[in-house]
Design an enzyme around this catalytic site. Structure first.
Site, short mmCIF file in Angstrom:
data_model
loop_
_atom_site.label_atom_id
_atom_site.label_comp_id
_atom_site.label_asym_id
_atom_site.label_seq_id
_atom_site.Cartn_x
_atom_site.Cartn_y
_atom_site.Cartn_z
N CYS A 131 -0.64 12.39 -5.52
CA CYS A 131 -0.13 13.38 -4.57
C CYS A 131 1.39 13.43 -4.72
O CYS A 131 1.99 12.59 -5.42
CB CYS A 131 -0.50 12.96 -3.15
N HIS A 137 -0.48 2.04 -3.20
CA HIS A 137 -1.58 1.09 -3.27
C HIS A 137 -2.42 1.29 -4.53
O HIS A 137 -3.52 1.83 -4.50
CB HIS A 137 -2.46 1.21 -2.01
N CYS A 149 6.97 8.54 2.20
CA CYS A 149 6.52 9.93 1.99
C CYS A 149 7.02 10.80 3.15
O CYS A 149 6.87 10.41 4.32
CB CYS A 149 5.00 9.97 1.91
N HIS A 201 -2.63 -1.90 8.42
CA HIS A 201 -2.16 -1.05 7.32
C HIS A 201 -0.65 -0.84 7.48
O HIS A 201 -0.16 -0.61 8.59
CB HIS A 201 -2.89 0.29 7.34
N GLU A 251 1.29 1.60 6.83
CA GLU A 251 1.73 2.87 7.44
C GLU A 251 1.62 2.79 8.97
O GLU A 251 2.52 3.25 9.69
CB GLU A 251 0.88 4.03 6.91
N CYS A 283 -2.84 14.05 5.81
CA CYS A 283 -2.03 14.91 4.93
C CYS A 283 -2.87 15.81 4.05
O CYS A 283 -4.08 15.61 3.89
CB CYS A 283 -1.12 14.02 4.08
N SER A 343 -6.32 3.27 1.17
CA SER A 343 -7.13 3.82 2.25
C SER A 343 -7.82 5.10 1.82
O SER A 343 -9.03 5.28 2.02
CB SER A 343 -6.24 4.09 3.47
S1 SF4 Z 1 0.95 10.86 3.19
FE1 SF4 Z 1 -0.40 11.97 1.77
S2 SF4 Z 1 1.05 13.00 0.39
FE2 SF4 Z 1 2.15 11.34 1.38
S3 SF4 Z 1 1.94 9.55 0.03
FE3 SF4 Z 1 0.33 9.43 1.56
S4 SF4 Z 1 -1.44 10.39 0.57
FE4 SF4 Z 1 0.38 11.05 -0.56
#
Ligand code: SF4
Length: 352
Positions: free
Chosen positions: A40, A69, A124, A152, A154, A222, A251
């Site tokens: 992506c 990852h 991101c 995780h 994030e 996303c 993930s």
């Molecule tokens: S949020 Fe979506 S576009 Fe951004 S790194 Fe993760 S998977 Fe890729």
């Protein structure tokens, strides 16, 4: 959004890898190759950021957590001189450190600054968007129900923007135990890489309990996660077996396996490398679906196609459900240091 099936050329050098047997099956052997798949825009930007940092500053460049990852990507960058660490206190003062695509909490940013590190933020932009939403809703005194997986990176980064306002919701089964102070002032946000269907089910159950639940201003899951799930649903409807290329801690790759099983694949497996495909998975299988997670370079998919070709699956049909052309510019810290002749990568990463 288009929905097409096109025939692709036979994979390069079919059968050369020769690891899998070409056993007879009932029906025509074919591969259904999902598109979009693989890298992506956020992953591409993060990987290029580390490569560019190595080029600009020289090795070693430190990276907090896995930049994305994927074991292959991480080992390739290690080979080029990147050093991956768990926390910024492992980085020598004054060194460059890249924050991964999954994002970091303000506490990490501050710890890096206190240590005198030169940070390059490869979070991101679509994760940063969720961080901003968390900050804004916390400022307006909302309680944020953050749908995501405990532990995780994030989720840790997003929750760290407003820890006193965030409650983690792991999935639909977590909903009944959620306690909020004011049921009239709750909003849900989510991790970017979840199953769309399961997240909507979690939201439905949250709304049953909290009818005033507010939605995020726009989708948190996303575009890349959504597009890969739509494509694999279409593939899974027609495939006896689905192979997802991606790492165990990815993930969105793990979600692709789950979605494939939900949408009709008789079996679905995740592999890091083609060499992990087992001969018995192919027993009696005519149609093999193939896809890859958002952190997977295309070369790993090509190796899977090569091995499948060796087992007689030479007819590759692409099942395409969307076009992707999004690109993100490199982190501002790098753009600032790229001077002289214009560098295309500073303006936008590669798109595969
Ligand atoms: S949020 Fe979506 S576009 Fe951004 S790194 Fe993760 S998977 Fe890729």
């Amino acid at each position: 959004m288009s929905d097409t099936t096109i025939s692709l050329p036979i994979p390069r050098m079919p059968g050369v890898r020769g690891r899998l047997q070409d056993n007879p099956v009932l029906g025509h052997k074919r591969v259904l190759l999902a598109a979009p798949r693989g890298y992506c825009a956020g992953v591409d930007r993060a990987v290029v950021a580390v490569e560019k940092a190595l080029e600009l500053y020289g090795a070693p460049v430190y990276v907090r957590k896995q930049i994305v990852h994927n074991v292959h990507v991480v080992s390739e960058l290690e080979r080029q001189g990147a050093i991956f660490v768990d926390e910024v206190d492992e980085v020598p003062p004054g060194a460059h450190v890249v924050f991964s695509a999954h994002g970091v909490s303000p506490a990490v940013v501050n710890a890096a600054a206190d240590r005198g590190l030169l940070a390059i933020d490869a979070t991101c932009p679509l994760v940063t968007k969720v961080h901003r939403e968390a900050v804004r809703f916390a400022r307006d005194d909302f309680e944020i129900l953050l749908i995501g997986h405990a532990g995780h990176e994030e989720v840790e980064g997003t929750a760290g923007e407003a820890p006193e306002h965030v409650t983690l919701v792991n999935g639909p089964d977590d909903v009944d135990s959620i306690v909020v102070k004011d049921p009239e002032k709750v909003v849900w946000l989510s991790q970017t890489t979840l199953s769309v269907d399961e997240t909507m089910e979690t939201v439905r159950r949250l709304r049953e309990r909290f009818p005033h639940l507010q939605d995020p201003p726009s989708d948190d899951i996303c575009y890349a996660t959504q597009n890969r799930q739509v494509a694999i649903k279409k593939v899974a409807e027609q495939a006896d077996l689905v192979i997802v290329v991606g790492s165990a801690n990815s993930s969105n790759s793990v979600r692709l396996v789950e979605v494939a099983l939900e949408y009709g694949a008789s079996a679905a497996y995740r592999v890091d490398y083609a060499s992990e495909i087992k001969q018995e998975w192919l027993d009696g299988v005519a149609s093999v679906g193939v896809t890859s997670g958002a952190s997977v370079p295309e070369v790993l998919v090509q190796e899977v196609l090569d091995d499948l070709a060796g087992a007689g699956y030479r007819d590759v049909q692409q099942v395409k459900t969307a076009e992707e052309d999004l690109m993100f510019s490199l982190p501002k810290e790098l753009r600032k240091d790229i001077t002289g002749k214009q560098d295309a990568r500073a303006l936008g990463g590669r798109v595969h």
